[in-house]
Design a protein around this motif. Sequence first.
Motif, short mmCIF file in Angstrom:
data_model
loop_
_atom_site.label_atom_id
_atom_site.label_comp_id
_atom_site.label_asym_id
_atom_site.label_seq_id
_atom_site.Cartn_x
_atom_site.Cartn_y
_atom_site.Cartn_z
N GLY A 1 49.93 -51.12 72.02
CA GLY A 1 51.38 -50.94 72.09
C GLY A 1 51.72 -49.47 72.09
N ASN A 2 53.02 -49.18 72.11
CA ASN A 2 53.44 -47.79 72.07
C ASN A 2 53.04 -47.18 70.73
OD1 ASN A 2 54.54 -47.75 74.62
ND2 ASN A 2 56.49 -48.60 73.88
N THR A 3 52.66 -45.91 70.76
CA THR A 3 52.10 -45.28 69.57
C THR A 3 52.99 -45.47 68.34
OG1 THR A 3 51.10 -43.65 71.01
CG2 THR A 3 51.17 -43.12 68.67
N ASP A 4 54.26 -45.14 68.49
CA ASP A 4 55.12 -45.21 67.32
C ASP A 4 55.26 -46.64 66.80
OD1 ASP A 4 55.43 -42.53 67.32
OD2 ASP A 4 57.28 -42.53 68.50
N ASP A 5 55.34 -47.58 67.72
CA ASP A 5 55.45 -48.98 67.29
C ASP A 5 54.24 -49.40 66.48
OD1 ASP A 5 57.71 -48.87 68.75
OD2 ASP A 5 56.93 -50.02 70.48
N VAL A 6 53.04 -49.07 67.01
CA VAL A 6 51.83 -49.50 66.31
C VAL A 6 51.75 -48.83 64.94
CG1 VAL A 6 49.32 -49.48 66.36
CG2 VAL A 6 50.60 -49.99 68.45
N PHE A 7 52.11 -47.55 64.89
CA PHE A 7 52.00 -46.85 63.61
C PHE A 7 53.03 -47.35 62.60
CE2 PHE A 7 49.09 -43.93 65.53
CZ PHE A 7 48.37 -43.42 64.46
N GLU A 8 54.22 -47.68 63.10
CA GLU A 8 55.26 -48.06 62.14
C GLU A 8 55.26 -49.55 61.82
OE1 GLU A 8 58.53 -45.95 63.93
OE2 GLU A 8 57.36 -44.17 63.34
N THR A 9 55.00 -50.38 62.80
CA THR A 9 54.97 -51.82 62.52
C THR A 9 53.71 -52.46 63.08
OG1 THR A 9 56.28 -52.10 64.52
CG2 THR A 9 57.47 -52.19 62.42
N PRO A 10 52.57 -52.15 62.46
CA PRO A 10 51.32 -52.75 62.94
C PRO A 10 51.35 -54.26 62.73
CG PRO A 10 50.96 -51.62 60.86
CD PRO A 10 52.37 -51.34 61.26
N LEU B 1 43.32 -50.01 58.74
CA LEU B 1 42.95 -48.71 59.29
C LEU B 1 44.01 -47.67 58.95
CD1 LEU B 1 40.57 -47.79 61.07
CD2 LEU B 1 42.05 -48.08 63.05
N LEU B 2 45.28 -48.04 59.15
CA LEU B 2 46.37 -47.09 58.90
C LEU B 2 46.48 -46.77 57.42
CD1 LEU B 2 49.08 -48.45 61.35
CD2 LEU B 2 47.68 -46.40 61.60
N ASP B 3 46.26 -47.78 56.56
CA ASP B 3 46.33 -47.54 55.11
C ASP B 3 45.22 -46.61 54.66
OD1 ASP B 3 48.50 -49.09 54.92
OD2 ASP B 3 47.44 -50.89 54.22
#
Lengths: 315, 518, 280
Positions: B492-501, B509-511
């Motif tokens: 998905g779009n970078t910001d979307d994946v980072f904000e609402t995985p 991974l993000l945590d």
Amino acid sequence: MLRYTVKRLGSLLASLVVASLVIFACIEVVPGDPASFMLGINAQPDTVAALREELGLNRAPHERYFAWVGGLVTGDFGTSYTYRSPVSEIVVERLAISLPLAIYALSLTILVAFPVGILAATRRGSLTDISVMATTQLGVAIPNFWFALLMVLIFAVKLRWFSAGGFPGWDAGFLAAVKALTLPAIALALPQASILARVMRSSLLDTLSEDYIRTARAKGLTGRQALRRHALRNALIPVLTIIGLQFSFLLAGAIIIENVFFLPGLGRLVFQAISQRDLIVVESVVMLLVFAVIIVNFLVDLAYAWVDPRLRSRT
Amino acid sequence: MTLLDIHNLALSIHGTPILKGISLDIAPGEVCGVIGESGSGKSLTALSAMQLLPEGSDCSGRITIAGRDVLSMRESELCRMRGADVGMVFQEPMTALNPVQTIGHQVAETILIHEGTSKTEAMSRAAETLARCELPQSRFPLDRFPHELSGGQRQRVVIAIAIALGPKLLIADEPTTALDVTTQAEILSLLRRLVDEDGMGLMLISHDLAVVTGLADDVFIMKDGEVVERRTARTLHRDMTHPYTKALFEASGHQPDRTESRIEESILKVENVSRDYLLPRRTFLGAHPTMRAVDDVRFEIRRGECVGLVGESGCGKSTLTRAILGLEPVQEGRITLDGRDVFTEPDVRRKMQVVFQDPFGSFNPRHRVARLVSEPFHRLKRSATSDEVDEALTSVGLAPEDKYKYIHEFSGGQRQRIAIARALIIRPELIILDEAVSALDVSIRAQILDLLVDLSVTYGLTYLFITHDLTVVRSIADRILVMHAGRIVEQGNTDDVFETPRDAYTRRLLDSAPKLPV
Amino acid sequence: MTEEGLLRAALRSRNLVVGHLLAAAFAIGAVLSLFWTPYDVTELTIATRLQAPSAIHWFGTDHFGRDILSMIMVGAQTSIAVAIVAVGIGMGIGVPLGLAAAARRGHLLDETIMRGNDLVFAFPSLLIAIMITTVFGPSALNAIIAIGIFNIPVFARLTRGAALPLWTRDYILSARVSGKGPVRISVEHILPNVTNLLIVQGTIQFSLGILAEAALSYVGLGVQPPTPSWGRMLADSQTLIAIAPHMAMFPGFAILLTVLGLNLAGDGLRDLLDPRIRNA
């Protein structure tokens, strides 16, 4: 571990089969007719025919090969044409000198090389190290048969501590026999010990710079403890390879050194057989030596697995 | 009372000054972070405290551990101190353990060396220590060998060796640098827990600002053998005054200036691609078992995009890269570049190039730069003109004269520029960047990222940016693909994946990713 | 490192300088003997047999009255020729095999080459020489073939071992991305990076070749009389060692010093060319 052994055993058997094929092809097929080859050009046709019959040469090559290999497995090496007695008997008699000589030399090699190599590595750059490196450099370069000649000149001709050659036989007593093998064994061992000491030193130096030695030192081990508990066993892995290779050099070297000391071993036997064109003897001796080399390499492979757990568990 | 007190430490090796008057102190129960780029002297500071320096080292100044002067200790006293009062953890868990000894023996050895206990007792204490480091006996018995463990598990063994005797001070030198993000998070929380339980002092050395600031109480910033700044970790981002610290901080979170220039036309299409590897036979004549490294992967990249492919080691991203480049066959699926199959029409491969991670292994050391950068012309069946070489070098910020040099005359960052020049020289449309900035120091990394963005505008390039580093991918990618166990688990779009995985693995991974304080 | 710097480092290395000087001395002796020797080595003068070293015959004479210095000079030719050809055979066949095995690592070709190597390793050159001699009779050619065959697996293994880690380098991947095939990669990228190692090993194998030739000629499997060879000279000296020890001394020292020289040169080259040591 079992898997590994079985796998190695398989490649051992394969090597033996291929080696026996190569030897058979070189000695019995390449010369054309072995019988006329052995008897020379002046032989009478009926003598040649008789020998062909005796050697079973009228059969097809593959039948002869299987007969030969079958004989080797059951201990029947055929009959020597010149000695007129079973090759197996002659070989066993000669092996009683060559094998102890090779083992004696290998033991000397290891007994000298290990401590010397370790000493040089632990005192890297010191006077001890420099003199070890210089001496072994000479030891590697010296032809062993010349070194043997020099020892004969010094210890037999001048000092008369040893006899210049010959072998009293094992019946003459263990000590006398060992004494007769001592100069030959030293001559054989010197170059090999020099090589092995150098390998031991460099392998140990490589190991000492590994990360796990630093881990061991950070635990509070002294340099010496880290060496004994962690470096030595790891350093042994390349050293084993060299020992395996050296055994074949020792066997070949023994054949030459036996000539210097007039020892009635396999070496003398094979040279006499060559000059008498006794193909059966040459073939058997060569096969026996190749067999020994292959077996030793198999043992070295097993030793690897003993030293290195990564090999044991590899599937 | 301070636990470790380093005062005005100077160190030279064979006469070359390395450390110039370092002062540093750690109190019991405190985590002290030491941050610096490669060559800053941070590891040698740690080794000075242990007195495990390379040959030819000369130390002056004062180092005391629990009030005892380390520099005046004899070797036997140092040996009693190492392992008992101070434990140390190293960067490379793959080589830090003796490969021919069981993990039980290696942990028990710390105990045996310092306390004349029986072997049985040492082994049972080793088992306890390993269990504290989250290697329970039920799954990791004492007779395991290091090669049977993963990198993260080996690092736990190294930690167990270091803490077996409950030392007062633990020194950890880049303990997680060689590990994946999720493993890194586990090791860091293990260290935190051990410090809290035992009241140890921890000296945590790292090049990664986020790792250190997330765990440390105090931080020391080092540069060229000196401590340039000392701050409280939590407020570092507000209090920092030294320009180097500021630059480091900026570079760590560097955001290249970029404008989106995507066209809705796909350039690379990966359709249902799977790749199996044959494993060694288990029985003598049995069939080879297979391992699916890439499992039904599909995605597409549009012209002008920068797509990030994120995943940990062993997730299949390297295999996928090789398949896209046409270097490894796939069992299922189709990969097309500009609508043409990369396997059946190898000619189309001239439209893509690749930049690898390792600035040291990417070039044949025996060829000059001119020959190195013109290698891709092999595909065009002609050689590069001198102008083309000059232009490629100039475009990445090097001088045309550099083409006469050999690769060893360049620094890591310069080498990466040369690698980009090599990728650029035949004007490809797609460049695959395989961990292309991962081996670089943060300040150099920021420069290379800027360069990549500039080039994409100048030459209209499309990037596939493969990395394990979430910070980097966030700063440069338009879209991201998350890969796990051979599959693309989320895109998905970078910001979307980072904000609402949406995927559980993506969330983990993000945590796990260490974050800079903002 | 620049060429000039390399040269300066070479001159600083004691091993390299001493080694090359020793080896060069024998090479010069061998070349000189093609045109001139102090005495004719084919001329037998029984009157001057077994003379100890003197101003007339620096190294003395043998049991046929031949001048030992002259024989050593001519013998150097034999040793060097046999060793060069044998190393040439070993490199010429072994290096391509090693490159091919590394390029096809893990495949059938690699496996076949490596098993073949193991097999040849089970036949020390002496055994090969024994088999050839039994069938074809003794000659210098036997020695060359036997030593040459033994050198093949040495170079094949070395080349493969050095090439394998290179194949995992990114620059190989990069060359593949540029469309280069295994043969071109082996020649352009692998071979230049293993040359140093081959030069060093070549020097060592050359010295081992000289030792092996001497041993084979000593037991009568190599060079045949009347061609002078160091090994034969030692064989001749054996029965006379008590009365004419000089006959054993000089050829022995000739072998020792040549081999020593080559080994020192090899070690020196290794230190010089090994980037790990050089950059340190």
